[in-house]
Write an enzyme that holds these catalytic residues in place. Structure first.
Site, PDB file in Angstrom:
ATOM      1  N   GLU A 114       9.448  18.457 -25.281  1.00 19.66           N
ATOM      2  CA  GLU A 114       8.680  18.654 -24.039  1.00 19.66           C
ATOM      3  C   GLU A 114       9.150  19.917 -23.308  1.00 19.66           C
ATOM      4  OE1 GLU A 114       6.048  17.014 -23.118  1.00 19.66           O
ATOM      5  OE2 GLU A 114       6.167  15.002 -23.967  1.00 19.66           O
ATOM      6  N   HIS A 148      -0.683  17.539 -27.306  1.00 21.36           N
ATOM      7  CA  HIS A 148      -0.856  16.111 -27.035  1.00 21.36           C
ATOM      8  C   HIS A 148      -2.115  15.519 -27.672  1.00 21.36           C
ATOM      9  CE1 HIS A 148       2.471  16.735 -24.375  1.00 21.36           C
ATOM     10  NE2 HIS A 148       2.422  15.510 -23.895  1.00 21.36           N
ATOM     11  N   LYS A 171       2.556  11.224 -11.673  1.00 20.05           N
ATOM     12  CA  LYS A 171       1.772  10.305 -12.503  1.00 20.05           C
ATOM     13  C   LYS A 171       2.576   9.019 -12.672  1.00 20.05           C
ATOM     14  CE  LYS A 171      -1.043  13.383 -15.360  1.00 20.05           C
ATOM     15  NZ  LYS A 171      -1.345  13.767 -16.750  1.00 20.05           N
ATOM     16  N   ASN A 175      -0.713  19.423 -21.586  1.00 18.42           N
ATOM     17  CA  ASN A 175      -1.079  18.572 -22.727  1.00 18.42           C
ATOM     18  C   ASN A 175      -1.052  19.337 -24.047  1.00 18.42           C
ATOM     19  OD1 ASN A 175      -1.532  16.302 -21.090  1.00 18.42           O
ATOM     20  ND2 ASN A 175      -3.542  17.097 -20.509  1.00 18.42           N
ATOM     21  N   GLU A 209      -4.580  17.521 -12.055  1.00 17.18           N
ATOM     22  CA  GLU A 209      -5.006  17.901 -13.405  1.00 17.18           C
ATOM     23  C   GLU A 209      -6.498  18.223 -13.478  1.00 17.18           C
ATOM     24  OE1 GLU A 209      -2.873  15.826 -16.600  1.00 17.18           O
ATOM     25  OE2 GLU A 209      -4.711  15.878 -17.751  1.00 17.18           O
ATOM     26  N   LYS A 262       7.515  22.660 -14.689  1.00 18.86           N
ATOM     27  CA  LYS A 262       6.648  21.518 -14.344  1.00 18.86           C
ATOM     28  C   LYS A 262       6.331  21.544 -12.850  1.00 18.86           C
ATOM     29  CE  LYS A 262       4.655  17.379 -14.946  1.00 18.86           C
ATOM     30  NZ  LYS A 262       4.891  16.113 -15.598  1.00 18.86           N
ATOM     31  N   HIS A 282      -1.017  12.348 -29.539  1.00 15.77           N
ATOM     32  CA  HIS A 282      -1.461  10.996 -29.195  1.00 15.77           C
ATOM     33  C   HIS A 282      -2.092  10.314 -30.400  1.00 15.77           C
ATOM     34  CE1 HIS A 282      -1.686  11.986 -24.618  1.00 15.77           C
ATOM     35  NE2 HIS A 282      -0.521  11.510 -24.966  1.00 15.77           N
ATOM     36  N   HIS A 319       7.302   9.837 -28.480  1.00 10.40           N
ATOM     37  CA  HIS A 319       6.275  10.717 -27.921  1.00 10.40           C
ATOM     38  C   HIS A 319       6.633  12.185 -28.186  1.00 10.40           C
ATOM     39  CE1 HIS A 319       3.185  12.088 -25.197  1.00 10.40           C
ATOM     40  NE2 HIS A 319       4.081  12.742 -24.476  1.00 10.40           N
ATOM     41  N   ARG A 359       0.820  -1.238   0.000  1.00 12.78           N
ATOM     42  CA  ARG A 359       0.000   0.000   0.000  1.00 12.78           C
ATOM     43  C   ARG A 359       0.841   1.271   0.000  1.00 12.78           C
ATOM     44  NH1 ARG A 359      -3.044  -3.209   3.493  1.00 12.78           N
ATOM     45  NH2 ARG A 359      -4.870  -4.053   2.413  1.00 12.78           N
ATOM     46  N   ARG A 397      -3.094  22.174 -14.782  1.00 10.18           N
ATOM     47  CA  ARG A 397      -2.150  21.139 -15.240  1.00 10.18           C
ATOM     48  C   ARG A 397      -2.487  20.639 -16.652  1.00 10.18           C
ATOM     49  NH1 ARG A 397       0.392  16.070 -11.676  1.00 10.18           N
ATOM     50  NH2 ARG A 397       1.577  15.188 -13.409  1.00 10.18           N
TER      51      ARG A 397
HETATM   52  N1  LIG Z   1       4.515  10.301 -15.675  1.00  7.00           N
HETATM   53  C1  LIG Z   1       4.461  11.341 -16.471  1.00  7.00           C
HETATM   54  O1  LIG Z   1       4.023  12.441 -16.084  1.00  7.00           O
HETATM   55  C2  LIG Z   1       4.980  11.215 -17.868  1.00  7.00           C
HETATM   56  C3  LIG Z   1       5.219  12.361 -18.642  1.00  7.00           C
HETATM   57  C4  LIG Z   1       5.781  12.192 -19.916  1.00  7.00           C
HETATM   58  C5  LIG Z   1       6.068  10.923 -20.387  1.00  7.00           C
HETATM   59  N2  LIG Z   1       5.790   9.839 -19.599  1.00  7.00           N
HETATM   60  C6  LIG Z   1       6.098   8.495 -20.071  1.00  7.00           C
HETATM   61  O2  LIG Z   1       7.510   8.410 -20.189  1.00  7.00           O
HETATM   62  C7  LIG Z   1       7.844   7.459 -21.198  1.00  7.00           C
HETATM   63  C8  LIG Z   1       8.839   8.112 -22.133  1.00  7.00           C
HETATM   64  O3  LIG Z   1       9.974   8.446 -21.377  1.00  7.00           O
HETATM   65  P1  LIG Z   1      11.424   8.418 -22.045  1.00  7.00           P
HETATM   66  O4  LIG Z   1      11.385   9.217 -23.270  1.00  7.00           O
HETATM   67  O5  LIG Z   1      12.383   8.723 -20.984  1.00  7.00           O
HETATM   68  O6  LIG Z   1      11.515   6.896 -22.522  1.00  7.00           O
HETATM   69  P2  LIG Z   1      12.409   5.679 -22.012  1.00  7.00           P
HETATM   70  O7  LIG Z   1      12.327   5.500 -20.569  1.00  7.00           O
HETATM   71  O8  LIG Z   1      12.013   4.521 -22.879  1.00  7.00           O
HETATM   72  O9  LIG Z   1      13.877   6.143 -22.371  1.00  7.00           O
HETATM   73  C9  LIG Z   1      14.226   6.326 -23.723  1.00  7.00           C
HETATM   74  C10 LIG Z   1      15.451   5.480 -24.077  1.00  7.00           C
HETATM   75  O10 LIG Z   1      16.592   6.129 -23.572  1.00  7.00           O
HETATM   76  C11 LIG Z   1      17.346   5.213 -22.780  1.00  7.00           C
HETATM   77  N3  LIG Z   1      18.021   6.029 -21.769  1.00  7.00           N
HETATM   78  C12 LIG Z   1      17.457   6.698 -20.737  1.00  7.00           C
HETATM   79  N4  LIG Z   1      18.374   7.424 -20.109  1.00  7.00           N
HETATM   80  C13 LIG Z   1      19.548   7.209 -20.751  1.00  7.00           C
HETATM   81  C14 LIG Z   1      20.869   7.703 -20.589  1.00  7.00           C
HETATM   82  N5  LIG Z   1      21.169   8.615 -19.665  1.00  7.00           N
HETATM   83  N6  LIG Z   1      21.834   7.258 -21.433  1.00  7.00           N
HETATM   84  C15 LIG Z   1      21.534   6.377 -22.426  1.00  7.00           C
HETATM   85  N7  LIG Z   1      20.302   5.888 -22.641  1.00  7.00           N
HETATM   86  C16 LIG Z   1      19.327   6.308 -21.806  1.00  7.00           C
HETATM   87  C17 LIG Z   1      16.362   4.210 -22.280  1.00  7.00           C
HETATM   88  O11 LIG Z   1      16.985   3.000 -21.940  1.00  7.00           O
HETATM   89  C18 LIG Z   1      15.453   4.078 -23.483  1.00  7.00           C
HETATM   90  O12 LIG Z   1      16.024   3.188 -24.415  1.00  7.00           O
HETATM   91  C19 LIG Z   1       6.534   7.091 -21.885  1.00  7.00           C
HETATM   92  O13 LIG Z   1       6.124   5.817 -21.410  1.00  7.00           O
HETATM   93  C20 LIG Z   1       5.567   8.171 -21.440  1.00  7.00           C
HETATM   94  O14 LIG Z   1       4.233   7.702 -21.387  1.00  7.00           O
HETATM   95  C21 LIG Z   1       5.269   9.953 -18.369  1.00  7.00           C
END
Ligand SMILES: NC(=O)c1ccc[n+]([C@@H]2O[C@H](COP(=O)([O-])OP(=O)(O)OC[C@H]3O[C@@H](n4cnc5c(N)ncnc54)[C@H](O)[C@@H]3O)[C@@H](O)[C@H]2O)c1
Length: 370
Positions: free
Chosen positions: A191, A254, A149, A251, A243, A233, A258, A271, A127, A247
């Site tokens: 972003e 987005h 999130k 988007n 949100e 942020k 999306h 993304h 929990r 917040r």
């Molecule tokens: N929670 C939220 O508010 C929020 C906001 C935006 C995106 N997201 C989510 O985040 C995800 C996208 O995040 P992302 O773009 O970081 O993707 P990711 O976590 O897949 O990372 C992208 C790639 O970069 C690599 N990587 C990460 N850091 C590295 C580093 N320092 N050196 C070398 N390689 C590295 C990872 O292994 C991966 O292959 C999606 O699932 C999206 O839905 C969540």
């Protein structure tokens, strides 16, 4: 906002003792920051992915063990497909096999994928376990690690299962971005640029002035770029954690983005790339509104900055009809119509549901150069 090279932290301010800092510091400083917060890390779990694990896990483990911790590490395969119920179940199995208690921190070391799924595991195991984010991608440092999130994907769509669960600390080390692949860097830039467009025209001007250095990831600008974008942020989340209002402006781009991701298939466009195209569409819509104050000069400046983000060609086989249909399945849909985030002017966004279909089509045409 000026040059923030010297900024060492930003803060998310929330009620009920849930405020936390984003520390811009080396990953080696994690034991120091945990001790400062009074977090018991005698026994802790690191969740990372295969790429980030190879690069940074050993340093983090060594530092934590050097401070007396017993550390167990779990690696996910890198990539979006790890945000799945199957991988979540493996994290649960691993954590429970290591004899965790309700004070065992989960340390999410990686990009947004690791942060989202490890965050959800932390929210649900026993929990709720203490959650620490150590984001290593640009998307994670300026966006996903901040705001609580967490969640994973369902076959019916992305991020459909999740929870708001705030970390105790975000430790953001801009030096880790050196190893990030180019495509992930420019995706994250989208972003960060979005944050400037919706909230801070002075940050946008700073990006304009430093655009080439940012694209080249020059050390002199990277830390400041991350700190300024992350601070926005933090401010937005502090004003609207769940949100229900402000917040939503995060988007921006987005609703279009999306639809592109869904239509092209996840993995064929990042993304950030989809959001970059989506922002062009949203900008066009912004300029069609009766109330708009955004002028040609601002539109030209924004266009120049957004054009610096390389995006894949969108094949003609992905029709505008199909994209419009895909928008209607967006989970951010209100019961009556789609919600759009538009710009009133540089640095000021608003939301509206009142957009004629023909304007939406024209926005797609402009954004895709068709
Ligand atoms: N929670 C939220 O508010 C929020 C906001 C935006 C995106 N997201 C989510 O985040 C995800 C996208 O995040 P992302 O773009 O970081 O993707 P990711 O976590 O897949 O990372 C992208 C790639 O970069 C690599 N990587 C990460 N850091 C590295 C580093 N320092 N050196 C070398 N390689 C590295 C990872 O292994 C991966 O292959 C999606 O699932 C999206 O839905 C969540």
């Amino acid at each position: 906002m000026g040059n923030l090279n010297t900024t060492s932290s930003a803060q998310v301010v929330l009620p009920e003792n849930r405020s936390y800092h984003v520390r811009f510091d080396s990953i080696s400083s994690l034991p120091f920051h945990l001790a400062e917060l009074g977090v018991n890390f005698d026994h802790c779990l690191i969740v990372t992915d295969t790429n980030v694990g190879d690069l940074y896990q050993a340093t983090l483990v060594r530092k934590l063990e050097g401070a007396g911790a017993s550390v167990h590490s779990f690696r996910l395969p890198a990539g979006e497909s790890s945000k799945s119920p199957e991988l979540l179940a493996l994290i649960y199995d691993f954590a429970l096999s290591k004899g965790i208690s309700r004070i065992t921190p989960i340390i999410a070391l990686g990009g947004g994928v690791v942060g989202d799924i490890a965050g959800f595991a932390a929210a649900t195991l026993l929990r709720g376990l203490p959650l620490i984010h150590v984001p290593t991608s640009l998307v994670a440092q300026v966006d996903s690690s901040i705001g609580g999130k967490t969640g994973y994907n369902h076959s019916a769509g992305k991020n459909l299962i999740g929870a708001f669960y705030q970390p105790l600390l975000v430790l953001s080390d801009a030096d880790t971005l050196v190893t990030l692949p180019d495509r992930e860097w420019t995706s994250g830039m989208a972003e960060a640029i979005k944050h400037s467009l919706i909230y801070d025209d002075r940050f946008f001007s700073w990006i304009e002035d430093n655009l080439d250095a940012i694209l080249r990831r020059e050390a002199s600008v990277v830390a400041s770029f991350v700190a300024q974008a992350a601070s926005i942020k933090c401010n937005v989340v502090s004003k609207d954690e769940k949100e229900s209002g402000l917040r939503m402006i995060l988007n921006f781009g987005h609703t279009f983005g999306h639809a592109l991701e869904r239509s092209l298939g996840y993995g064929n466009i990042t993304h950030g790339e989809a959001v970059a195209i989506g922002m062009r569409a949203a900008l066009f819509l912004s300029s069609t509104r009766d109330v708009h104050e955004i002028d040609r000069i601002e539109l030209g400046r924004i266009d120049r900055v957004l054009s610096s983000i390389p995006v894949p060609d969108i094949p003609e086989s992905v029709s505008i009809d199909a994209l419009c249909a895909s928008m209607n399945t967006d989970k951010k849909r209100t019961t009556a119509s789609l919600r759009f985030v538009l710009l009133r002017r540089l640095g000021q966004a608003y939301t509206t549901i009142d957009v004629p279909n023909e304007h939406v089509r024209a926005a797609w045409q402009t954004a895709l150069d068709r």
